[in-house]
Design an enzyme around this catalytic site. Structure first.
Site, short mmCIF file in Angstrom:
data_model
loop_
_atom_site.label_atom_id
_atom_site.label_comp_id
_atom_site.label_asym_id
_atom_site.label_seq_id
_atom_site.Cartn_x
_atom_site.Cartn_y
_atom_site.Cartn_z
CB ALA A 60 -0.87 -0.02 1.25
N GLY A 101 0.78 -5.27 0.67
CA GLY A 101 -0.33 -5.31 -0.27
C GLY A 101 0.09 -5.85 -1.63
CD GLU A 104 -2.36 -8.00 2.22
OE1 GLU A 104 -2.05 -6.81 2.03
OE2 GLU A 104 -3.10 -8.38 3.13
CD GLU A 124 1.37 -5.90 5.20
OE1 GLU A 124 2.23 -6.78 5.51
OE2 GLU A 124 0.74 -5.94 4.15
C1 LIG Z 1 -7.54 1.76 5.47
C2 LIG Z 1 -6.33 0.90 5.33
C3 LIG Z 1 -6.41 -0.09 4.19
C4 LIG Z 1 -5.53 -1.23 4.46
C5 LIG Z 1 -4.97 -2.01 3.30
C6 LIG Z 1 -3.78 -2.74 3.74
C7 LIG Z 1 -2.87 -3.18 2.66
C8 LIG Z 1 -1.55 -3.73 3.12
O1 LIG Z 1 -1.73 -4.88 3.89
C9 LIG Z 1 -0.74 -2.72 3.87
C10 LIG Z 1 0.59 -2.49 3.23
O2 LIG Z 1 0.89 -2.93 2.16
S1 LIG Z 1 1.67 -1.54 4.14
C11 LIG Z 1 3.13 -1.52 3.15
C12 LIG Z 1 3.88 -2.79 3.26
N1 LIG Z 1 5.14 -2.67 2.53
C13 LIG Z 1 6.26 -2.23 3.10
O3 LIG Z 1 6.30 -1.98 4.29
C14 LIG Z 1 7.47 -2.07 2.23
C15 LIG Z 1 8.03 -0.69 2.39
N2 LIG Z 1 9.20 -0.44 1.58
C16 LIG Z 1 10.40 -0.97 1.85
O4 LIG Z 1 10.59 -1.74 2.78
C17 LIG Z 1 11.57 -0.55 1.01
O5 LIG Z 1 11.21 0.64 0.35
C18 LIG Z 1 12.00 -1.58 -0.05
C19 LIG Z 1 12.63 -2.79 0.66
C20 LIG Z 1 10.84 -2.02 -0.87
C21 LIG Z 1 13.07 -0.94 -0.99
O6 LIG Z 1 14.11 -0.40 -0.25
P1 LIG Z 1 15.14 0.62 -0.94
O7 LIG Z 1 15.53 0.11 -2.26
O8 LIG Z 1 16.18 0.87 0.10
O9 LIG Z 1 14.30 1.95 -1.20
P2 LIG Z 1 13.73 3.00 -0.13
O10 LIG Z 1 14.71 4.09 0.09
O11 LIG Z 1 13.19 2.29 1.06
O12 LIG Z 1 12.46 3.56 -0.90
C22 LIG Z 1 12.58 4.44 -2.01
C23 LIG Z 1 11.46 5.45 -1.92
O13 LIG Z 1 10.20 4.77 -2.00
C24 LIG Z 1 9.39 5.12 -0.90
N3 LIG Z 1 8.56 3.96 -0.53
C25 LIG Z 1 8.95 2.67 -0.40
N4 LIG Z 1 7.89 1.90 -0.10
C26 LIG Z 1 6.81 2.72 -0.07
C27 LIG Z 1 5.43 2.49 0.17
N5 LIG Z 1 4.94 1.26 0.40
N6 LIG Z 1 4.61 3.55 0.15
C28 LIG Z 1 5.07 4.78 -0.10
N7 LIG Z 1 6.37 5.05 -0.35
C29 LIG Z 1 7.22 4.02 -0.33
C30 LIG Z 1 10.38 5.48 0.21
O14 LIG Z 1 9.77 6.30 1.18
C31 LIG Z 1 11.44 6.21 -0.58
O15 LIG Z 1 10.97 7.52 -0.84
P3 LIG Z 1 11.98 8.75 -0.89
O16 LIG Z 1 11.10 9.92 -1.06
O17 LIG Z 1 12.90 8.46 -2.05
O18 LIG Z 1 12.74 8.75 0.43
#
Ligand SMILES: CCCCCCC[C@H](O)CC(=O)SCCNC(=O)CCNC(=O)[C@H](O)C(C)(C)COP(=O)([O-])OP(=O)([O-])OC[C@H]1O[C@@H](n2cnc3c(N)ncnc32)[C@H](O)[C@@H]1OP(=O)([O-])[O-]
Length: 731
Positions: A60, A101, A104, A124
């Site tokens: 997400a 997500g 998912e 998450e």
């Molecule tokens: C009402 C609610 C509804 C519920 C629905 C639920 C759905 C679901 O279950 C919830 C989720 O998915 S929760 C999500 C679960 N997923 C996670 O927790 C994964 C989160 N991400 C990560 O762990 C890492 O980014 C990676 C390992 C993917 C890559 O690492 P790397 O190569 O070192 O790269 P980096 O430096 O880390 O990122 C580069 C840029 O991308 C940006 N950004 C990244 N992800 C983003 C996101 N999801 N979003 C936005 N931005 C995101 C990051 O901020 C950065 O921006 P900047 O402006 O350049 O600073």
């Protein structure tokens, strides 16, 4: 957005939302639109879902959380449902990462294929929430309850190979293969096959019968490893539903769990932490330079001076970052032991498959032991890591000045001492800086980089870049005694001893900190790192009990309150875990056991000073430990030693194991409310008075509360600086 094309009767929907293909609202809308189009197009026989650019969707859009847009339909769950219900086979083609997500929606697909180097997971929990698009119900149906509990409650990333071994990934595409082409061929072959059992919501959880014992096992583990954190426990409870309830009922339990977690202060703190971790790399020295315009020097070879505990760890960090690493230790015995340790650690990494054979031999070849300063003449950067003494460090810097090439950067791993004073003995103060690693340096994630008064933009950019290459959370700070971390932490430590003087015992204080979420209390940590370390630092500063002239009051140093209890402990040979006795005793294990001898030492001390011990509540204990540290944090921000509150929070999370679900000391203060924090500090200041200056309310904190109450943490610096820069400001 997403891109849509039809190739050889296969519809290919590619998410296109750089950099990470997060499932933002506009992406969800366009995904559902194209899915419907593919479903209704008679020429399309199957559907491939993939990511454009670097990766499959990583989840997400975290920026949307706690904002109304996250609730706007279609939700990720709507997309998952549409993929699963599709009458045409749906195939997720994973490259890069399929996380949260993202995984998912892959679980909604009938098949999943992945590049061999891709990673999958439901992380998450690290954001203080749970997989909220059916992941808690579908994952256990494929990989079993035990594995799903492990994956979801800890949030790890797993290789495609592991995914394949558990039945999650149907085909692994070898390196160099084209995932899109493979997926199209796979999709064509799937046409006409029954989809019944491929719809995961239709199948049951394989190890459902073991639910109670698995629940007990994982609950025990998470409460130990993620003390005080809500999300892992809610995750486990919701996964349990997958074994006991129908799929639809399980989804309802997931929805309820998600609401609970999203409403908690912990999820806000953890989402703040996610962005803070990335924000610290965007460093800036106002009016001088910043991460965008400064160019780092190329560093091929590094020198490490001193092969004690710190030097060894630092050398391992350099080797892992691919640097030729010269290690200088003049004491032959210490050098042999240090080199043996480093090579042993490389071998452990190889055995644990953290590095392969080739990387291991490259690291071994890159390690070059030297026994005189001339051996460092070719390095691009030196990190001095000897004992914390200004006299010794200055001597070393003078020698380095002579032997190192003029372009080399000279850095010190000092944890408290003045970088500018070290720079003053060299002819290259612009090339001097601090690189403060935390013990054990090869394990702890934090690197606190210190810019000296004269450090050049290139020097700053180089040490920040090196931290990044070492994969550390690297925070840039200014120069002062103890920098940010140890300067603030000193008050946490001091207050803990004052609490002992007044009525508490070590375990009582530690229990409060454990309940707050720390993995270890302050006295347990003291024993683990060794009580001799603090003693030697106090001795260097002339503070210890034994160094005082006759007649010096035991509980004062100058006009400041001082507790000599730590000195007494050391003088009794209670050096901590390594001596099997410190604040606690240890009988054959690392479990701390309260020791009557320590209790007696404290009781005797109180009697000698006519202190009537009183009951100290857990609330007072926590406030006394944390609020002076927060107060000092505001002083650090006011002086520009730290540029932002999240810099401080990252230092504490990654250097002092501060519980992530509180966000760090500054975010915690914001959660409680700055007016409440200030009130307690002011009351304590009235009681404590001038001998405890750490309770003197910070100017910045006071001003923020008086003028803005509890402003958003993102606005603290802006509001305060605006006011401070006005000509009539008395700040
Ligand atoms: C009402 C609610 C509804 C519920 C629905 C639920 C759905 C679901 O279950 C919830 C989720 O998915 S929760 C999500 C679960 N997923 C996670 O927790 C994964 C989160 N991400 C990560 O762990 C890492 O980014 C990676 C390992 C993917 C890559 O690492 P790397 O190569 O070192 O790269 P980096 O430096 O880390 O990122 C580069 C840029 O991308 C940006 N950004 C990244 N992800 C983003 C996101 N999801 N979003 C936005 N931005 C995101 C990051 O901020 C950065 O921006 P900047 O402006 O350049 O600073």
């Amino acid at each position: 957005m997403a891109k849509y094309s039809v190739e050889n009767e296969v519809a290919v929907i590619a998410v296109d939302n750089p950099p990470m293909n997060a499932l933002s609202h506009h992406v969800r809308k366009s995904l559902l639109k194209y899915l419907k189009e593919a479903e209704s197009d008679e020429k399309v026989t199957s559907i491939v879902l993939c990511g454009d650019g670097r990766t499959f969707p990583v989840g997400a859009d975290i920026k949307e959380f706690h904002k109304s847009v996250s609730k706007l339909g279609p939700t990720i769950l709507d997309i998952v449902d549409a993929l699963e219900k599709s009458k045409k086979p749906t195939i997720a083609a994973i490259h890069g990462n399929a996380l949260g997500g993202g995984l998912e929606i892959a679980l909604g697909c009938h098949y999943r294929i992945a590049m061999t180097n891709s990673k999958v997971g439901l992380p998450e929990v690290k954001l203080g929430i749970l997989p909220g698009a059916g992941g808690t119900q579908r994952l256990p149906r494929v990989i079993g309850l035990d594995n799903a509990m492990q994956w979801i409650a800890y949030g790890g990333h797993h290789s495609a190979g592991i995914g394949a071994s558990l039945g999650l990934i149907d085909r692994v595409v070898p390196q160099g293969g084209n995932i899109r082409e493979h997926a199209i061929l796979f999709a064509k072959a799937a046409v006409g096959k029954s989809l019944g059992q491929r719809r995961l919501s239709n199948i049951s959880v394989p190890d459902a019968a073991k639910v109670e014992s698995l629940m007990a096992k994982h609950l025990k583990e998470v409460s130990k490893k993620s003390r005080g954190a809500l999300a892992p426990i809610v995750c486990l409870q919701v996964i349990k539903s997958s074994a006991l309830l129908s799929y639809q009922e399980g989804l309802e339990s997931e929805r309820q769990g998600m609401f609970t977690l999203l409403a908690s202060s912990q999820s806000r703190a953890q989402i703040y932490s996610f962005f803070a971790e990335r924000q610290v790399s965007k460093w800036s020295v106002p009016g001088v330079t910043n991460y965008q315009n400064a160019v780092p020097m190329k560093v091929k070879a590094v020198g490490v001076v001193g092969l004690g505990t710190m030097g060894r760890g630092i050398a391992i960090c350099c080797l892992r970052a691919g640097k030729i690493t010269y290690v200088l230790e003049m004491n032959t015995k210490a050098q042999t032991a240090g080199v043996k340790y480093i090579r042993g650690y490389i071998e452990t990494m190889r055995k644990r498959k953290q590095i392969n054979d080739q990387q291991s031999s490259m690291m071994n070849n890159a390690l070059i032991p030297v026994d005189n300063y001339n051996g460092l003449k070719n390095v691009d950067l030196v990190i001095e890591a000897v004992f914390e003494s200004m006299k010794i460090k200055k001597e070393i810097f003078k020698k380095l000045e002579k032997v190192c090439k003029p372009s080399a950067i000279l850095a010190s791993n000092t944890s408290t001492l003045n970088i500018d004073e070290m720079a003053s003995v060299t002819k290259r103060p612009q090339k001097v800086a601090g690189m403060h690693f935390f013990a054990p340096a090869h394990i702890m994630m934090l690197l606190e980089n210190i810019r000296g008064e004269k450090s050049s933009p290139e020097t700053i950019a180089t040490i920040m870049d090196l931290g990044k290459q070492m994969r550390k959370t690297t925070v840039l700070v200014g120069n002062c005694h103890g920098f940010v971390g140890n300067r603030m932490f000193a008050y946490y430590t001091a207050e803990s001893s004052f609490l002992l003087e007044e009525g508490a015992y070590p375990k009582q204080v530690d229990d409060v900190l454990l309940d707050y979420g720390f993995a270890m209390g302050r006295f347990q940590v003291g024993d683990l790192s060794g009580t001799d370390i603090g003693y030697k630092i106090r001795r260097e500063r002339g503070l210890t009990h034994k160094q005082q002239p006759a007649g010096t009051p035991e509980r004062k140093r100058g006009d400041r309150r001082y507790s000599p209890l730590d000195d007494f402990l050391y003088e009794k040979g209670r050096y901590g875990l390594k001596a099997r006795k410190g604040w606690y005793k240890y009988e054959g294990s690392r479990t701390p056991i309260p020791d009557p001898e320590v209790r007696k030492m404290i009781d005797d001390f109180r009697k000698r000073h006519n202190i009537n011990p009183r009951h100290i509540s857990p609330e007072e204990t926590l406030q006394r430990m944390i609020f002076p540290l927060v107060n000092e944090g505001f002083n650090v921000l006011d002086e520009g030693i730290a540029a932002n509150p999240w810099d401080i929070d990252m230092i504490f999370q990654h250097g002092y194991a501060w519980p992530r679900h509180t966000g760090g000391p500054m975010y915690y203060a914001y959660t409680i409310g700055l007016p409440q924090v200030l009130k307690v500090i002011e009351e304590r200041w009235k009681l404590a008075g001038a001998s405890e200056p750490h309770w003197k309310p910070s100017k910045m904190l006071t001003w923020l509360v008086e003028h803005h109450g509890n402003p958003d943490i993102n606005d603290w610096i802006k509001l305060y600086k605006e006011r401070k820069s006005q000509p009539n400001s008395n700040l």
